[in-house]
Write a protein that holds these residues in place. Structure first.
Motif, PDB file in Angstrom:
ATOM      1  N   ASN A 199       0.814  -1.399  -0.046  1.00 31.29           N
ATOM      2  CA  ASN A 199      -0.068   0.119   0.044  1.00 31.29           C
ATOM      3  C   ASN A 199       0.783   1.386   0.126  1.00 31.29           C
ATOM      4  OD1 ASN A 199      -2.409  -1.552  -0.043  1.00 31.29           O
ATOM      5  ND2 ASN A 199      -3.061  -1.079   2.056  1.00 31.29           N
ATOM      6  N   GLN A 200       2.094   1.291   0.764  1.00 26.13           N
ATOM      7  CA  GLN A 200       2.807   2.484   1.100  1.00 26.13           C
ATOM      8  C   GLN A 200       3.333   2.930  -0.732  1.00 26.13           C
ATOM      9  OE1 GLN A 200       6.561   1.584   2.759  1.00 26.13           O
ATOM     10  NE2 GLN A 200       7.251   3.831   2.581  1.00 26.13           N
ATOM     11  N   ALA A 201       3.574   1.841  -1.356  1.00 24.97           N
ATOM     12  CA  ALA A 201       4.358   1.941  -2.696  1.00 24.97           C
ATOM     13  C   ALA A 201       2.953   2.237  -3.715  1.00 24.97           C
ATOM     14  CB  ALA A 201       5.050   0.869  -3.378  1.00 24.97           C
ATOM     15  N   LEU A 202       1.919   1.774  -3.597  1.00 23.54           N
ATOM     16  CA  LEU A 202       1.025   2.033  -4.261  1.00 23.54           C
ATOM     17  C   LEU A 202       0.397   3.448  -4.390  1.00 23.54           C
ATOM     18  CD1 LEU A 202      -1.353   1.155  -6.403  1.00 23.54           C
ATOM     19  CD2 LEU A 202      -2.621   0.602  -4.200  1.00 23.54           C
ATOM     20  N   PHE A 203       0.165   3.806  -2.958  1.00 24.29           N
ATOM     21  CA  PHE A 203      -0.348   5.159  -2.621  1.00 24.29           C
ATOM     22  C   PHE A 203       0.615   6.207  -3.155  1.00 24.29           C
ATOM     23  CE2 PHE A 203      -2.581   3.187   1.301  1.00 24.29           C
ATOM     24  CZ  PHE A 203      -3.589   2.774   0.463  1.00 24.29           C
ATOM     25  N   GLY A 204       2.044   5.939  -2.968  1.00 24.04           N
ATOM     26  CA  GLY A 204       3.100   6.783  -3.485  1.00 24.04           C
ATOM     27  C   GLY A 204       2.924   6.795  -5.038  1.00 24.04           C
ATOM     28  N   ARG A 205       2.868   5.854  -5.654  1.00 20.83           N
ATOM     29  CA  ARG A 205       2.766   5.788  -7.306  1.00 20.83           C
ATOM     30  C   ARG A 205       1.470   6.812  -7.559  1.00 20.83           C
ATOM     31  NH1 ARG A 205       0.073   0.739 -10.237  1.00 20.83           N
ATOM     32  NH2 ARG A 205      -1.920   2.085  -9.665  1.00 20.83           N
ATOM     33  N   ASP A 206       0.646   6.708  -6.885  1.00 21.70           N
ATOM     34  CA  ASP A 206      -0.884   7.500  -7.288  1.00 21.70           C
ATOM     35  C   ASP A 206      -0.749   8.797  -6.523  1.00 21.70           C
ATOM     36  OD1 ASP A 206      -1.383   5.258  -8.917  1.00 21.70           O
ATOM     37  OD2 ASP A 206      -3.107   4.529  -7.464  1.00 21.70           O
ATOM     38  N   LYS A 262      -9.439  13.474  -5.322  1.00 24.02           N
ATOM     39  CA  LYS A 262      -8.875  14.180  -4.235  1.00 24.02           C
ATOM     40  C   LYS A 262      -7.678  13.474  -3.296  1.00 24.02           C
ATOM     41  CE  LYS A 262     -13.623  15.776  -2.925  1.00 24.02           C
ATOM     42  NZ  LYS A 262     -14.553  15.474  -2.173  1.00 24.02           N
ATOM     43  N   GLN A 263      -6.989  14.313  -2.843  1.00 19.21           N
ATOM     44  CA  GLN A 263      -5.489  13.697  -2.180  1.00 19.21           C
ATOM     45  C   GLN A 263      -6.111  13.544  -0.700  1.00 19.21           C
ATOM     46  OE1 GLN A 263      -2.216  16.312  -2.866  1.00 19.21           O
ATOM     47  NE2 GLN A 263      -1.188  14.751  -3.963  1.00 19.21           N
ATOM     48  N   TYR A 264      -5.605  12.510  -0.168  1.00 24.14           N
ATOM     49  CA  TYR A 264      -5.847  12.039   1.060  1.00 24.14           C
ATOM     50  C   TYR A 264      -4.375  11.554   1.892  1.00 24.14           C
ATOM     51  CZ  TYR A 264     -10.701  11.863  -0.316  1.00 24.14           C
ATOM     52  OH  TYR A 264     -12.038  12.045  -0.885  1.00 24.14           O
ATOM     53  N   PRO A 265      -4.615  11.491   3.209  1.00 24.56           N
ATOM     54  CA  PRO A 265      -3.162  10.844   3.876  1.00 24.56           C
ATOM     55  C   PRO A 265      -3.570   9.658   3.510  1.00 24.56           C
ATOM     56  CG  PRO A 265      -4.785  12.260   5.470  1.00 24.56           C
ATOM     57  CD  PRO A 265      -5.607  12.440   4.163  1.00 24.56           C
ATOM     58  N   ASP A 266      -2.431   8.906   3.657  1.00 23.17           N
ATOM     59  CA  ASP A 266      -2.465   7.269   3.565  1.00 23.17           C
ATOM     60  C   ASP A 266      -3.088   6.296   4.117  1.00 23.17           C
ATOM     61  OD1 ASP A 266      -0.834   7.982   1.405  1.00 23.17           O
ATOM     62  OD2 ASP A 266       1.249   6.980   2.347  1.00 23.17           O
ATOM     63  N   GLU A 267      -3.394   6.960   5.451  1.00 17.89           N
ATOM     64  CA  GLU A 267      -4.302   6.058   6.433  1.00 17.89           C
ATOM     65  C   GLU A 267      -5.777   6.146   6.026  1.00 17.89           C
ATOM     66  OE1 GLU A 267      -3.141   9.995   8.389  1.00 17.89           O
ATOM     67  OE2 GLU A 267      -1.945   8.333   7.474  1.00 17.89           O
ATOM     68  N   VAL A 268      -6.049   7.039   5.128  1.00 15.06           N
ATOM     69  CA  VAL A 268      -7.563   7.287   4.688  1.00 15.06           C
ATOM     70  C   VAL A 268      -7.858   6.671   3.224  1.00 15.06           C
ATOM     71  CG1 VAL A 268      -9.335   8.756   3.949  1.00 15.06           C
ATOM     72  CG2 VAL A 268      -7.799   9.457   5.850  1.00 15.06           C
ATOM     73  N   LEU A 269      -6.570   6.140   2.598  1.00 17.98           N
ATOM     74  CA  LEU A 269      -6.811   5.597   1.341  1.00 17.98           C
ATOM     75  C   LEU A 269      -6.883   3.821   1.505  1.00 17.98           C
ATOM     76  CD1 LEU A 269      -4.164   7.510  -0.723  1.00 17.98           C
ATOM     77  CD2 LEU A 269      -6.413   7.554  -0.911  1.00 17.98           C
ATOM     78  N   THR A 270      -7.589   3.500   0.284  1.00 18.77           N
ATOM     79  CA  THR A 270      -7.492   1.927   0.326  1.00 18.77           C
ATOM     80  C   THR A 270      -7.227   1.468  -0.897  1.00 18.77           C
ATOM     81  OG1 THR A 270      -9.786   2.153  -0.409  1.00 18.77           O
ATOM     82  CG2 THR A 270      -9.621   1.929   1.745  1.00 18.77           C
ATOM     83  N   ARG A 271      -6.735   0.088  -0.992  1.00 22.43           N
ATOM     84  CA  ARG A 271      -6.486  -0.325  -2.433  1.00 22.43           C
ATOM     85  C   ARG A 271      -7.568  -0.836  -3.153  1.00 22.43           C
ATOM     86  NH1 ARG A 271      -2.195  -5.425  -2.467  1.00 22.43           N
ATOM     87  NH2 ARG A 271      -1.055  -3.832  -0.922  1.00 22.43           N
ATOM     88  N   ASP A 272      -7.905  -0.310  -4.300  1.00 21.46           N
ATOM     89  CA  ASP A 272      -8.959  -0.921  -5.123  1.00 21.46           C
ATOM     90  C   ASP A 272      -8.793  -1.631  -6.038  1.00 21.46           C
ATOM     91  OD1 ASP A 272     -12.040  -0.805  -5.506  1.00 21.46           O
ATOM     92  OD2 ASP A 272     -11.397   0.202  -7.483  1.00 21.46           O
ATOM     93  N   ILE A 326       9.258   3.777  -1.944  1.00 23.41           N
ATOM     94  CA  ILE A 326       9.108   3.021  -0.401  1.00 23.41           C
ATOM     95  C   ILE A 326      10.038   3.949   0.254  1.00 23.41           C
ATOM     96  CG2 ILE A 326       8.881   0.648  -1.325  1.00 23.41           C
ATOM     97  CD1 ILE A 326      11.637   0.318  -0.626  1.00 23.41           C
ATOM     98  N   ASN A 327      10.836   4.832  -0.014  1.00 25.62           N
ATOM     99  CA  ASN A 327      11.697   5.701   0.764  1.00 25.62           C
ATOM    100  C   ASN A 327      11.372   7.348   0.534  1.00 25.62           C
ATOM    101  OD1 ASN A 327      13.690   6.091   2.808  1.00 25.62           O
ATOM    102  ND2 ASN A 327      15.241   6.278   1.406  1.00 25.62           N
ATOM    103  N   SER A 328      10.018   7.649   0.025  1.00 23.25           N
ATOM    104  CA  SER A 328       9.627   9.125  -0.259  1.00 23.25           C
ATOM    105  C   SER A 328      10.036  10.025   1.001  1.00 23.25           C
ATOM    106  CB  SER A 328       8.339   8.963  -0.882  1.00 23.25           C
ATOM    107  OG  SER A 328       7.459   8.609   0.053  1.00 23.25           O
ATOM    108  N   ARG A 337       4.727   8.629 -12.814  1.00 27.49           N
ATOM    109  CA  ARG A 337       3.948   9.675 -11.969  1.00 27.49           C
ATOM    110  C   ARG A 337       4.930  10.669 -11.212  1.00 27.49           C
ATOM    111  NH1 ARG A 337      -0.691   5.890 -11.118  1.00 27.49           N
ATOM    112  NH2 ARG A 337      -1.720   5.848 -12.825  1.00 27.49           N
ATOM    113  N   LEU A 338       6.063   9.962 -10.976  1.00 25.95           N
ATOM    114  CA  LEU A 338       7.122  10.526 -10.012  1.00 25.95           C
ATOM    115  C   LEU A 338       7.871  11.652 -10.726  1.00 25.95           C
ATOM    116  CD1 LEU A 338       8.684   7.291  -8.283  1.00 25.95           C
ATOM    117  CD2 LEU A 338       6.962   8.841  -7.295  1.00 25.95           C
TER     118      LEU A 338
END
Length: 196
Positions: free
Chosen positions: A90-97, A106-116, A171-173, A193-194
């Motif tokens: 999830n950390q890498a996925l949320f970073g990618r997106d 909308k942008q969200y803190p990682d703890e609010v996001l989910t993997r769909d 993973i080290n962003s 996207r980076l």
């Protein structure tokens, strides 16, 4: 900037390369010291980030010093990272997106996001980079196990598999030194996207 003893906890991770110059992983400064001590570090890039002062040589009583650089290339077997699919976290996925819900934008803190799963697992979709996106809880709940075309919902960007250099940045962003990011960026894919 070379860290002092009291700043050890703030020393960034060291980017480890193979002898061919391909990024392999992040190592702690302690692991980097061991690599230097074992004489495995073949060449370095970037500025020293830490100087370790040791004891004195038993041969000539000279003090020992090791300067740890931000990027180190180590001897050993070369395994092509181009063939390796980075682990999906999830950390890498949320970073990618970019911590953005790819449905509502909308942008969200990682703890609010989910993997769909774009193609839901219940319909044969796989838990792979090219089938998952970051989604807020509201959009993920709304989509459920339905297909996008069934509910008139569109993705704002297509999912993709990051290459290994992108994965290491993901993973080290936030803790990557400028020379490390410049080195990694040279290997990012054109659609990363980076880069934006």
């Amino acid at each position: 900037m070379i860290a002092t003893l009291t700043e050890f906890d703030r020393v960034p991770k060291i980017l480890r390369l193979n002898i061919a110059g391909q990024p392999i992983d992040w190592v702690s400064w302690q692991d980097a010291v061991c690599l230097y001590a074992r004489d495995i570090v073949v060449w370095t890039i970037g500025d020293p980030v830490l100087r370790i002062r040791g004891g004195h040589s038993r041969l000539d009583s000279s003090p020992s010093n090791v300067e740890i650089h931000s990027i180190i290339a180590c001897d050993g077997r070369v395994v092509s990272k181009d063939q390796v699919i980075p682990p999906l976290t999830n950390q890498a996925l949320f970073g990618r997106d970019r911590s953005t819900c790819l449905y509502c934008g909308k942008q969200y803190p990682d703890e609010v996001l989910t993997r769909d799963h774009v193609l839901p697992v219940s319909r044969g979709g796989k838990d792979t980079w090219d089938n998952v996106v970051a989604a807020c809880k509201r959009c993920n709940h709304f989509k459920g196990s339905r297909l996008l075309q069934d509910i008139n919902l569109e993705l704002l960007a297509l999912p993709y598999v990051p290459n290994f250099s992108e994965y290491l940045a993901l993973i080290n962003s936030g803790r990557i030194l400028g020379d490390q990011m410049d080195f990694l960026k040279k290997s990012f894919s054109a659609h990363s996207r980076l880069l934006h």
